[in-house]
Write a protein that holds these residues in place. Sequence first.
Motif, PDB file in Angstrom:
ATOM      1  N   PRO A   1      -6.894  -1.062 -27.053  1.00 46.57           N
ATOM      2  CA  PRO A   1      -7.475  -0.213 -28.117  1.00 46.57           C
ATOM      3  C   PRO A   1      -8.241   1.022 -27.631  1.00 46.57           C
ATOM      4  O   PRO A   1      -9.448   1.101 -27.782  1.00 46.57           O
ATOM      5  CB  PRO A   1      -8.461  -1.185 -28.767  1.00 46.57           C
ATOM      6  CG  PRO A   1      -8.994  -1.968 -27.579  1.00 46.57           C
ATOM      7  CD  PRO A   1      -7.909  -1.975 -26.524  1.00 46.57           C
ATOM      8  N   PRO A   2      -7.555   1.998 -27.052  1.00 49.12           N
ATOM      9  CA  PRO A   2      -8.284   3.169 -26.564  1.00 49.12           C
ATOM     10  C   PRO A   2      -8.803   4.062 -27.689  1.00 49.12           C
ATOM     11  O   PRO A   2      -8.171   4.186 -28.731  1.00 49.12           O
ATOM     12  CB  PRO A   2      -7.225   3.932 -25.767  1.00 49.12           C
ATOM     13  CG  PRO A   2      -5.937   3.562 -26.438  1.00 49.12           C
ATOM     14  CD  PRO A   2      -6.101   2.124 -26.852  1.00 49.12           C
TER      15      PRO A   2
ATOM     16  N   HIS B   1      -9.346   1.945 -17.378  1.00 51.20           N
ATOM     17  CA  HIS B   1      -8.458   1.586 -18.487  1.00 51.20           C
ATOM     18  C   HIS B   1      -7.216   0.871 -17.969  1.00 51.20           C
ATOM     19  O   HIS B   1      -6.688  -0.018 -18.629  1.00 51.20           O
ATOM     20  CB  HIS B   1      -8.024   2.835 -19.264  1.00 51.20           C
ATOM     21  CG  HIS B   1      -9.134   3.487 -20.027  1.00 51.20           C
ATOM     22  ND1 HIS B   1      -9.607   4.732 -19.709  1.00 51.20           N
ATOM     23  CD2 HIS B   1      -9.874   3.058 -21.082  1.00 51.20           C
ATOM     24  CE1 HIS B   1     -10.588   5.046 -20.551  1.00 51.20           C
ATOM     25  NE2 HIS B   1     -10.771   4.049 -21.383  1.00 51.20           N
TER      26      HIS B   1
ATOM     27  N   SER C   1      -7.608  -2.718 -17.990  1.00 50.28           N
ATOM     28  CA  SER C   1      -7.474  -3.305 -19.315  1.00 50.28           C
ATOM     29  C   SER C   1      -6.001  -3.312 -19.776  1.00 50.28           C
ATOM     30  O   SER C   1      -5.533  -4.278 -20.382  1.00 50.28           O
ATOM     31  CB  SER C   1      -8.351  -2.503 -20.282  1.00 50.28           C
ATOM     32  OG  SER C   1      -8.175  -2.926 -21.596  1.00 50.28           O
TER      33      SER C   1
ATOM     34  N   ILE D   1      -9.677  -8.620 -26.264  1.00 50.04           N
ATOM     35  CA  ILE D   1     -10.370  -8.585 -24.973  1.00 50.04           C
ATOM     36  C   ILE D   1     -11.059  -7.241 -24.786  1.00 50.04           C
ATOM     37  O   ILE D   1     -10.439  -6.188 -24.929  1.00 50.04           O
ATOM     38  CB  ILE D   1      -9.359  -8.850 -23.838  1.00 50.04           C
ATOM     39  CG1 ILE D   1      -8.756 -10.248 -24.050  1.00 50.04           C
ATOM     40  CG2 ILE D   1     -10.023  -8.735 -22.478  1.00 50.04           C
ATOM     41  CD1 ILE D   1      -7.552 -10.519 -23.197  1.00 50.04           C
ATOM     42  N   CYS D   2     -12.339  -7.298 -24.496  1.00 54.35           N
ATOM     43  CA  CYS D   2     -13.088  -6.057 -24.301  1.00 54.35           C
ATOM     44  C   CYS D   2     -14.004  -6.213 -23.099  1.00 54.35           C
ATOM     45  O   CYS D   2     -14.018  -7.248 -22.439  1.00 54.35           O
ATOM     46  CB  CYS D   2     -13.861  -5.706 -25.554  1.00 54.35           C
ATOM     47  SG  CYS D   2     -15.064  -6.960 -25.961  1.00 54.35           S
TER      48      CYS D   2
ATOM     49  N   ARG E   1     -16.132  -4.506 -16.654  1.00 54.29           N
ATOM     50  CA  ARG E   1     -15.339  -3.298 -16.504  1.00 54.29           C
ATOM     51  C   ARG E   1     -15.060  -3.021 -15.031  1.00 54.29           C
ATOM     52  O   ARG E   1     -15.785  -3.448 -14.154  1.00 54.29           O
ATOM     53  CB  ARG E   1     -15.938  -2.074 -17.185  1.00 54.29           C
ATOM     54  CG  ARG E   1     -17.379  -1.831 -17.107  1.00 54.29           C
ATOM     55  CD  ARG E   1     -17.724  -0.474 -17.781  1.00 54.29           C
ATOM     56  NE  ARG E   1     -17.456  -0.439 -19.201  1.00 54.29           N
ATOM     57  CZ  ARG E   1     -16.837   0.570 -19.832  1.00 54.29           C
ATOM     58  NH1 ARG E   1     -16.430   1.626 -19.174  1.00 54.29           N
ATOM     59  NH2 ARG E   1     -16.648   0.536 -21.119  1.00 54.29           N
ATOM     60  N   ARG E   2     -13.972  -2.338 -14.803  1.00 50.19           N
ATOM     61  CA  ARG E   2     -13.642  -1.932 -13.442  1.00 50.19           C
ATOM     62  C   ARG E   2     -14.475  -0.719 -13.074  1.00 50.19           C
ATOM     63  O   ARG E   2     -14.445   0.298 -13.781  1.00 50.19           O
ATOM     64  CB  ARG E   2     -12.161  -1.563 -13.358  1.00 50.19           C
ATOM     65  CG  ARG E   2     -11.770  -0.855 -12.078  1.00 50.19           C
ATOM     66  CD  ARG E   2     -11.373  -1.800 -10.945  1.00 50.19           C
ATOM     67  NE  ARG E   2     -10.202  -2.574 -11.270  1.00 50.19           N
ATOM     68  CZ  ARG E   2     -10.194  -3.888 -11.434  1.00 50.19           C
ATOM     69  NH1 ARG E   2     -11.282  -4.597 -11.278  1.00 50.19           N
ATOM     70  NH2 ARG E   2      -9.087  -4.519 -11.747  1.00 50.19           N
TER      71      ARG E   2
ATOM     72  N   MET F   1     -16.585   6.989 -13.978  1.00 48.59           N
ATOM     73  CA  MET F   1     -15.463   6.600 -14.805  1.00 48.59           C
ATOM     74  C   MET F   1     -15.723   6.774 -16.294  1.00 48.59           C
ATOM     75  O   MET F   1     -14.843   6.513 -17.090  1.00 48.59           O
ATOM     76  CB  MET F   1     -15.094   5.160 -14.511  1.00 48.59           C
ATOM     77  CG  MET F   1     -13.609   4.991 -14.485  1.00 48.59           C
ATOM     78  SD  MET F   1     -13.011   4.576 -12.909  1.00 48.59           S
ATOM     79  CE  MET F   1     -13.374   2.848 -12.842  1.00 48.59           C
ATOM     80  N   SER F   2     -16.931   7.200 -16.658  1.00 50.08           N
ATOM     81  CA  SER F   2     -17.131   7.355 -18.090  1.00 50.08           C
ATOM     82  C   SER F   2     -16.399   8.615 -18.552  1.00 50.08           C
ATOM     83  O   SER F   2     -16.423   9.655 -17.885  1.00 50.08           O
ATOM     84  CB  SER F   2     -18.624   7.403 -18.395  1.00 50.08           C
ATOM     85  OG  SER F   2     -18.944   8.589 -19.057  1.00 50.08           O
TER      86      SER F   2
HETATM   87  P1  ATP Z   1     -15.542   5.110 -21.305  1.00 47.68           P
HETATM   88  O1  ATP Z   1     -16.852   4.414 -21.180  1.00 47.68           O
HETATM   89  O2  ATP Z   1     -14.901   5.460 -20.028  1.00 47.68           O
HETATM   90  O3  ATP Z   1     -15.580   6.269 -22.258  1.00 47.68           O
HETATM   91  P2  ATP Z   1     -14.531   3.360 -23.291  1.00 47.68           P
HETATM   92  O4  ATP Z   1     -14.795   1.926 -23.137  1.00 47.68           O
HETATM   93  O5  ATP Z   1     -15.303   4.096 -24.294  1.00 47.68           O
HETATM   94  O6  ATP Z   1     -14.569   4.030 -21.872  1.00 47.68           O
HETATM   95  P3  ATP Z   1     -12.100   3.089 -24.726  1.00 47.68           P
HETATM   96  O7  ATP Z   1     -11.077   4.122 -24.961  1.00 47.68           O
HETATM   97  O8  ATP Z   1     -12.930   2.632 -25.851  1.00 47.68           O
HETATM   98  O9  ATP Z   1     -13.020   3.632 -23.561  1.00 47.68           O
HETATM   99  O10 ATP Z   1     -11.458   1.852 -23.974  1.00 47.68           O
HETATM  100  C1  ATP Z   1     -10.227   1.274 -24.333  1.00 47.68           C
HETATM  101  C2  ATP Z   1     -10.163  -0.101 -23.747  1.00 47.68           C
HETATM  102  O11 ATP Z   1     -10.244  -0.030 -22.323  1.00 47.68           O
HETATM  103  C3  ATP Z   1     -11.324  -0.954 -24.197  1.00 47.68           C
HETATM  104  O12 ATP Z   1     -10.852  -2.258 -24.464  1.00 47.68           O
HETATM  105  C4  ATP Z   1     -12.257  -0.931 -23.038  1.00 47.68           C
HETATM  106  O13 ATP Z   1     -13.037  -2.087 -22.998  1.00 47.68           O
HETATM  107  C5  ATP Z   1     -11.314  -0.811 -21.851  1.00 47.68           C
HETATM  108  N1  ATP Z   1     -11.972  -0.137 -20.741  1.00 47.68           N
HETATM  109  C6  ATP Z   1     -12.572   1.058 -20.745  1.00 47.68           C
HETATM  110  N2  ATP Z   1     -13.122   1.332 -19.555  1.00 47.68           N
HETATM  111  C7  ATP Z   1     -12.836   0.273 -18.760  1.00 47.68           C
HETATM  112  C8  ATP Z   1     -13.131  -0.058 -17.404  1.00 47.68           C
HETATM  113  N3  ATP Z   1     -13.827   0.759 -16.629  1.00 47.68           N
HETATM  114  N4  ATP Z   1     -12.678  -1.243 -16.938  1.00 47.68           N
HETATM  115  C9  ATP Z   1     -11.969  -2.060 -17.710  1.00 47.68           C
HETATM  116  N5  ATP Z   1     -11.667  -1.813 -18.988  1.00 47.68           N
HETATM  117  C10 ATP Z   1     -12.100  -0.669 -19.523  1.00 47.68           C
END
Ligand code: ATP
Length: 559
Positions: free
Chosen positions: A33-34, A44, A47, A228-229, A262-263, A270-271
């Motif tokens: 779910p991005p 990502h 995930s 899964i989140c 998270r990875r 990575m944000s």
């Molecule tokens: P960011 O903090 O980088 O902006 P986000 O969590 O807001 O990331 P989403 O697009 O909401 O980004 O993430 C889509 C999916 O990928 C979600 O299920 C999220 O939990 C997972 N995800 C995002 N970042 C990571 C990561 N560093 N490791 C593992 N899974 C991730």
Amino acid sequence: MNEEKKSLNFLEQIIEEDLANGLPKEKLRFRFPPEPNGYLHIGHAASICLNFGLGLKYNAPVNLRFDDTNPAKEEQEYVDSIKYDVQWLGFKWDKELYSSDYFQQLYDWTLELIKEGKAYVDNQTSEEMAKQKGTPTEVGTNSPNRDRSVEENLELFLKMKNGEFEEGSHVLRAKIDMKHVNMHMRDPIMYRILKKRHHRTGDDWCIYPMYDWTHGESDYLEQISHSICTLEFKSHRDLYDWYVNQVYDPLKLQPKQREFARRNLSYTVMSKRKLLQLVEEKIVTAWDDPRMPTISGLRRRGYTPESIKIFSETAGISKRDNVTDVALLEHCIKDDLNKTAPRVLAVLDPVKVIITNYPEEKEEFLDANYNDYEDGFGSRAVPFSREIYIEKEDFREEANKKFFRLKLGSEVRLKNAYIIKAESCLKDENGEVTEIYCTYDDDSLSGSGTEASKRKVKGTLHWVSAKHAIKAEVRVYDRLFTDEAPDGHKDKDFKEFLNPDSLTIIDAFVEPSLKTAKNLDRFQFQRLGYFCVDKDTTSTKLVFNRTVPLRDSWAKMDN
Ligand code: ATP
Ligand code: MG
């Protein structure tokens, strides 16, 4: 790796337990779910590999769901890039879905909640609401608007929806419990007013549902069995369940939220917010700058989908926050390219060698295998002539016995070609060597079967023929940050740790067969590393990115 022998990760164990407790296997369903507010990164990918990997393992569908509830930050460009990246990694989604498809359903459910007295409109300032929220150790206090009548709430909510209020002036809150130990349960916001055009629903809506209200309900609508989140949502689980319970039909499946760490990767951030900053402030050229930890950046850098999948699997998933060493990622691509990349000749820092006993007009086209030890790659013709380039650092006038490269008075083999001996050299006024004069043994051609060709000499050098070589721009990358955890410092901004030398541009010479190389073609430049063709390449200019050098810091660490 043998599928049977691999131990189950903790999420697979949860799934196995659910199956053992009666969940029918055909009910398994996952989603990725991005939020389309940026490009996907290597986190990502963890995930994606996890969710789609579970889909493959259990033969269950996996949806690609765009979590598009914040029009201020989301764009079609991001949607397109996300679809491209997931496909490039080699995964197939069952359905392409959007949270925005559920806006009407969410709205209808909300009206029901209001009628049941479970939601109310609050028109306090966000500061006032924050004060009433309490702290983890102090209970919150009720909003003075908490006991509005149903009629008034319906009327105000309709006005919110119809655009009659300003942004930030009103919100809709779930009426749960301001004294709940879990702060997320203290009357969380369900809707806010945002007068922004949405990339899919246009101007249809000016109220947008919050993440928690949207996510669980979307999972429920899609009948996702395991949602899964990442760990930071663990504390949202109570709210996730509360929301789903409001609409849950016992004949249907109730989705479960489960969390993993998270990875994180060393030497990068990575944000998406920070990555966007790097792009907007032109610290990198774009989201796909080869120094970025984005999937598009890694692709442009020369990473293969296979290497990213193997990295995700090797790094594994964890219940606790941790940082993965970027050297593991580099190891994974090196290992893959070692098996798949053709070997070619290129010289990055050239010095000219003149073979004085080689006839001036003569040229030969030598048969050279694309790979040293495996067949199946075929071979190409490599031109040889009297003047060649070798790497500057491969020559010394004098050196000790451990220097197996070219020095005055001794021999080396030129890869796929002849044995040469350095006789003398020319230097400029700074003492820098500008030309090296050698003789060659015309009987020593590699693979010719002669006694001389079998002669063992200690060193083998890469080279290119001066008159045949083509110029190429080679972009050599180093880590974008000098610190292992650039965003892990309380008092310093992550940008203080930018590596000023993260990109070096080199004018190199490459063998002429590379003239026809296409975008993303990957090669080993022998003795130098792995390189791939960059998209900036034109019919008159070749551009390569260095993916990784040959030395492997991960393997050396005895992992
Ligand atoms: P960011 O903090 O980088 O902006 P986000 O969590 O807001 O990331 P989403 O697009 O909401 O980004 O993430 C889509 C999916 O990928 C979600 O299920 C999220 O939990 C997972 N995800 C995002 N970042 C990571 C990561 N560093 N490791 C593992 N899974 C991730
Ligand atoms: Mg998010």
